[in-house]
Design an enzyme around this catalytic site. Structure first.
Site, PDB file in Angstrom:
ATOM      1  N   ASN A  10      90.837  34.290  42.441  1.00  0.00           N
ATOM      2  CA  ASN A  10      89.403  34.204  42.726  1.00  0.00           C
ATOM      3  C   ASN A  10      88.674  34.470  41.414  1.00  0.00           C
ATOM      4  O   ASN A  10      88.469  35.620  41.030  1.00  0.00           O
ATOM      5  CB  ASN A  10      89.021  35.229  43.798  1.00  0.00           C
ATOM      6  N   ASP A 150      84.569  27.887  50.019  1.00  0.00           N
ATOM      7  CA  ASP A 150      83.659  28.760  50.779  1.00  0.00           C
ATOM      8  C   ASP A 150      82.748  27.969  51.708  1.00  0.00           C
ATOM      9  O   ASP A 150      82.285  28.478  52.720  1.00  0.00           O
ATOM     10  CB  ASP A 150      82.751  29.527  49.801  1.00  0.00           C
ATOM     11  N   GLY A 212      78.087  42.214  52.003  1.00  0.00           N
ATOM     12  CA  GLY A 212      78.602  42.858  50.808  1.00  0.00           C
ATOM     13  C   GLY A 212      77.479  42.861  49.793  1.00  0.00           C
ATOM     14  O   GLY A 212      76.306  42.945  50.158  1.00  0.00           O
ATOM     15  N   ASP A 285      73.258  49.490  45.133  1.00  0.00           N
ATOM     16  CA  ASP A 285      74.343  50.070  45.921  1.00  0.00           C
ATOM     17  C   ASP A 285      73.831  50.553  47.280  1.00  0.00           C
ATOM     18  O   ASP A 285      72.997  51.457  47.355  1.00  0.00           O
ATOM     19  CB  ASP A 285      74.964  51.239  45.150  1.00  0.00           C
ATOM     20  N   GLY A 333      82.112  44.568  52.582  1.00  0.00           N
ATOM     21  CA  GLY A 333      82.058  45.971  52.148  1.00  0.00           C
ATOM     22  C   GLY A 333      81.017  46.805  52.869  1.00  0.00           C
ATOM     23  O   GLY A 333      81.270  47.949  53.259  1.00  0.00           O
ATOM     24  N   ILE A 334      79.816  46.250  53.073  1.00  0.00           N
ATOM     25  CA  ILE A 334      78.759  46.968  53.792  1.00  0.00           C
ATOM     26  C   ILE A 334      78.995  46.875  55.296  1.00  0.00           C
ATOM     27  O   ILE A 334      78.916  47.871  56.016  1.00  0.00           O
ATOM     28  CB  ILE A 334      77.370  46.412  53.408  1.00  0.00           C
ATOM     29  N   ASN A 337      81.684  49.317  56.421  1.00  0.00           N
ATOM     30  CA  ASN A 337      81.585  50.743  56.084  1.00  0.00           C
ATOM     31  C   ASN A 337      80.229  51.392  56.331  1.00  0.00           C
ATOM     32  O   ASN A 337      80.159  52.608  56.476  1.00  0.00           O
ATOM     33  CB  ASN A 337      81.970  50.950  54.613  1.00  0.00           C
TER      34      ASN A 337
END
Length: 400
Positions: A10, A150, A212, A285, A333-334, A337
């Site tokens: 990637n 994608d 993410g 973040d 990721g978000i 989590n």
């Protein structure tokens, strides 16, 4: 060790993620990230045999040096891995309208990737470099390189979803339309959801949220994409880490005419300085935004705008489900989590029958998924994504 191993690459503009995966059982033998290309601190880190390693690549190193390091340093310690490789799978961000599924890389496929460079100017050139370097490093696998796009999963969108209300000739002559991204992730989690819900994929109606640093929402009806939030490029849609998502296009004219900004500066503002970064004026973040939601105005502001936009997309996509929504899915990721993002967003969607179980929601993180909704309410699933596995499976399937 299986002889069904696939090297997954990637290539980003300044990084290269890599993995070696058994395409049959999903076991990962190697994974890593080379980053900070063309900078003094270019480096590589990887996991193999349960150990974590890292090394400097040398000032100014890029894709070529990273692949050389993978072949000549990492794989030389484990020659049986190289010997068992049967294919190389490449993640390609933009395949335009030409590619509705993964494809073995030929001159024609390479040309198609080049043709889509204007729509993915940071990503597609990097993918082309990755392919070129892979062909040099693994000449015996020259006809076993596979492009996984994608955009492919979104090619089932109907015309009313992908067309912009612009002069039609811009679509016919210049291919300006909605394409959508994160397709490999939306595909994977929808298939996993079908297993969890015990439904055939072709009967599955779900809304998938890949969240993410970039983020997108996809409406999946009867197992196929019918709409998605990203557009011609990955700038449209949700609030993201540094990207603005949806704005009034006239903002761009105002920035140019009233504030004297040039096109390059406006592009940088919308893609690198907006989103959570712009709203907090501190960071992109999401962890900062969650941790400081109760105590800092900038964090609360950013979180509220982020969740408002996300809930609005989920709500609007429920209208495309033809009266039956099986679940909403969070990944990335978000999505995997950030319990606060999930809870605040779903709290706005009580009309759709969502009611989050606070304890289940807090428990679903760090790779642990599951249904975070209260019993008897509409399912809200957290499903860790695995794009690398999809790429490995497709590469093996097409070359076996």
């Amino acid at each position: 060790m299986s002889s069904k191993l696939v090297l997954v690459l990637n290539c980003g503009s300044s990084s290269l993620k890599f993995a070696i995966i058994d395409a049959i059982n999903g076991e990962e033998y190697l994974s890593g990230l080379a980053e900070c290309f063309n900078l003094p601190e270019a480096r590589i880190k990887w996991k193999m045999d349960g150990g974590k390693h890292d090394a400097e690549l040398g000032a100014g190193a890029a894709h070529s040096e990273a692949l050389n390091f993978i072949v000549n340093t990492i794989l030389s310690q484990k020659p049986e891995l190289s010997a068992q490789l049967v294919a190389i799978g490449h993640r390609i961000v933009h395949g335009g309208e030409k590619f509705t599924q993964s494809a073995i890389i030929t001159d024609d496929v390479l040309q198609g990737i080049k043709d889509s460079v204007p729509f993915a100017p940071l990503h597609n050139p990097a993918h082309l470099i990755g392919i070129e370097e892979a062909l040099k490093s693994f000449p015996h696998l020259a006809d076993k390189n596979v492009a996984v796009f994608d955009t492919a999963f979104h090619q089932t969108m109907p015309e009313e979803s992908y067309l912009y209300a612009l002069p039609y000739k811009l679509y016919k002559e210049n291919h300006i339309r909605r394409y959508g991204f994160h397709g490999t992730s939306h595909y994977f989690v929808s298939r996993e959801a079908a297993k969890v819900l015990n439904k055939p994929v072709e009967e599955l109606n779900v809304i998938t949220c890949h969240l993410g640093n970039g983020g997108s929402v996809t409406a999946i009806r009867n197992g196929e994409c019918v709409d998605t939030s990203m557009g011609l490029t990955p700038l449209e849609g949700l609030v993201m880490g540094t990207r603005c998502g949806d704005i009034d296009p006239a903002v761009i004219f105002h920035l140019h005419d009233a504030l004297g900004m040039d096109v390059a500066s406006i592009n940088k503002l919308l893609t690198k300085e907006s989103g959570l970064q712009g709203l907090t004026e501190v960071t992109s973040d999401c962890r900062y935004v969650e941790d400081n939601y109760e105590t800092k105005a900038d964090a609360k502001r950013a979180m509220d705008v982020y969740c408002h936009r996300l809930a609005k997309y989920i709500g609007s996509y429920s209208a495309l489900m033809e009266g039956r929504l099986d679940a909403v899915i969070f990944t990335g990721g978000i999505g995997e989590n950030a319990a606060m993002v999930r809870e605040l967003s779903l709290k706005k969607l009580g009309l759709l029958g969502f009611d989050v179980d606070h304890e289940r929601n807090l428990a679903a993180r760090f790779g642990k998924g599951g249904n975070i909704a209260k019993d008897g309410t509409r399912p809200a699933l957290v499903i860790p994504t695995n794009e690398e596995l999809v790429i490995a499976e497709d590469a093996y399937r097409l070359t076996a």
